[in-house]
Design a protein around this motif. Sequence first.
Motif, PDB file in Angstrom:
ATOM      1  N   UNK A  21       0.861  -1.193   0.000  1.00 41.38           N
ATOM      2  CA  UNK A  21       0.000   0.000   0.000  1.00 41.38           C
ATOM      3  C   UNK A  21       0.895   1.240   0.000  1.00 41.38           C
ATOM      4  N   UNK A  22       0.647   2.185  -0.920  1.00 42.02           N
ATOM      5  CA  UNK A  22       1.480   3.388  -1.001  1.00 42.02           C
ATOM      6  C   UNK A  22       2.681   3.250  -1.923  1.00 42.02           C
ATOM      7  N   UNK A  23       2.817   2.094  -2.576  1.00 40.58           N
ATOM      8  CA  UNK A  23       3.980   1.838  -3.442  1.00 40.58           C
ATOM      9  C   UNK A  23       4.158   2.922  -4.514  1.00 40.58           C
ATOM     10  N   UNK A  24       3.056   3.460  -5.023  1.00 40.47           N
ATOM     11  CA  UNK A  24       3.118   4.404  -6.159  1.00 40.47           C
ATOM     12  C   UNK A  24       3.961   5.634  -5.856  1.00 40.47           C
ATOM     13  N   UNK A  25       4.237   5.912  -4.579  1.00 42.03           N
ATOM     14  CA  UNK A  25       4.973   7.134  -4.241  1.00 42.03           C
ATOM     15  C   UNK A  25       6.493   6.955  -4.240  1.00 42.03           C
ATOM     16  N   UNK A  26       6.966   5.735  -4.331  1.00 42.81           N
ATOM     17  CA  UNK A  26       8.422   5.543  -4.212  1.00 42.81           C
ATOM     18  C   UNK A  26       9.168   6.034  -5.454  1.00 42.81           C
ATOM     19  N   UNK A  27      10.348   6.558  -5.218  1.00 41.92           N
ATOM     20  CA  UNK A  27      11.192   7.089  -6.276  1.00 41.92           C
ATOM     21  C   UNK A  27      12.635   6.668  -6.008  1.00 41.92           C
TER      22      UNK A  27
END
Lengths: 406, 149
Positions: A135-141
């Motif tokens: 959950x929240x993976x889309x924010x990683x850079x």
Amino acid sequence: MKRRSFIEKTTLASMSSLLGVDIVMGAKMPSDYLPLGLQDPNPFELFSKDTRMTVLNSKPWNIEAKAHLLDDAVTPNKFMFIRNNGIIPEKPDTKAWQLTIDGESVKEQKSYPLSELKSKFKHYTYQLTLECGGNGRSEFDPPAKGNQWTIGAVSCANWTGVRLRDVLEDAGIKDDAVYIGYHAADKHLSHNPQKEPISRGAPMAKALQDETLLAFQMNGKDIPLAHGYPLRLVAGGWPASVSGKWVNRISIRNKEHDGPKMGGTAYRIPCKPVAPGAKVADADMCIIESMPVKSLITYPMSGAVLKKGNSLKIRGHAWAGELEVIRMEYSIDFGATWKKCILNKPANRLAWQHFTASIDFSKKGYYEVWAKATDSQGKSQPMLLPGWNPKGYLNNACHRIAVKIK
Amino acid sequence: MKDDKLSKGIRRSYRTLIVISALVVAIVVASVYYLDNRKAELVAVEPDAEDPDRVENGIHIRTGFIDAPGMEETIINCTSCHSAELVIQNRMNKERWHATIDWMQESQNLWDLGENEEIIVNYLIKNYPVIAKGRRAELKNIEWYDLQN
């Protein structure tokens, strides 16, 4: 009209041809039923989900909620995220369904028909937080591979079933038991019957907790098929992948369980912090256990415009894996100052907790309301992304909503 | 011999008759079919019956992929096990796409892609480039609404 009747007449035939098999008893099939073999039916109808949910992936099915859809104290099915690794079993035969307890560390291998499981052991109901590890993976850079969950892969429903501990003890646990691993009826995406899509588990200490259930009901009804009907292992507070769906076998292992998605980068993070984008050897990766402290503002929906002078009442939920949330705060100045929210106790251990606050704004303009929870060990949510990891797990950065005062 | 000649003549005329009647039948069938089709065309165009590989505004409608060189190879090799959405939502550089393909080959039954691997990876990095997000992105696409208290 004509087109509609044409579709009605041809639906069964085309379903059969798409599936490459005849649909037996097709005439008796309820009009709103769609066989799961079809890959492009309306997923909202298929799984009884609200149409505001977001479909991330249709093969396998992965669907998430939005923050404001998770406002209920107890998550109803229509707002519950779906995370699947494989193909959902089509029609589980509950009369023939058995749960087998085996493994190196079982005293006596035993199989329990579903009916015996329900009649032999005492039933318990707990409200349990299940959050996808990603959950929240889309924010990683740099970006992490997998379904790009935003914030909606979390739920907290009531689960009813028997304690896993009671069943394991009935079969007998040897002294050398270390871990349990589940096996289930879903199929691998490659259709190779030799391959399991996922087979994870938990150390004995988690398996033997009061709240770790073999559940057959969710919110007082049979578990919906997409969520594990007829039997699901439910281990609240840990990555939801520990809570195996369609479970038909539990192995008591004398070592860490080694099923698919227990090794490599799956549900594991670097044992020591690494720089963003770093390569990490498998040997330096550790299994995720308890999920970190986190919270969501579920009311109002982001984008609220208020007249100056009106106070804004916010509410939401906070959770902390194995722990309890002891403090909940909000900020309207990007973390320069924090104010306390009213925070309720959980319905039971491993259930999320509700919070409320009333916010006054002294000036007109653009604001963001940021929410921050702190767990019983004093750890708070970071405002920035937490430590980067190859698969983008455990993003518990503060949730925020946009507000305008006019 | 005479009988033979006679029967040959009869057979020949029969053959002509059959050919003629067959032609008549074919013409009748074709014109009925044509008229029927014309009628059908006038009644409705069935959108479901359209080309499954149609492209609108540069997007392959069935899969959602951007129509560009390498798309066909990507559809054929990457969407038999999982959906196209899973590919589209992932942003990776060349090295990480190759590593992901290796992982799928080692553990998920993906076949050897041969020279298509380069074509697919080039299609993906060109059409779905990595977007830098930093440590925390701004809130975007806010839909403002009046909140009645």
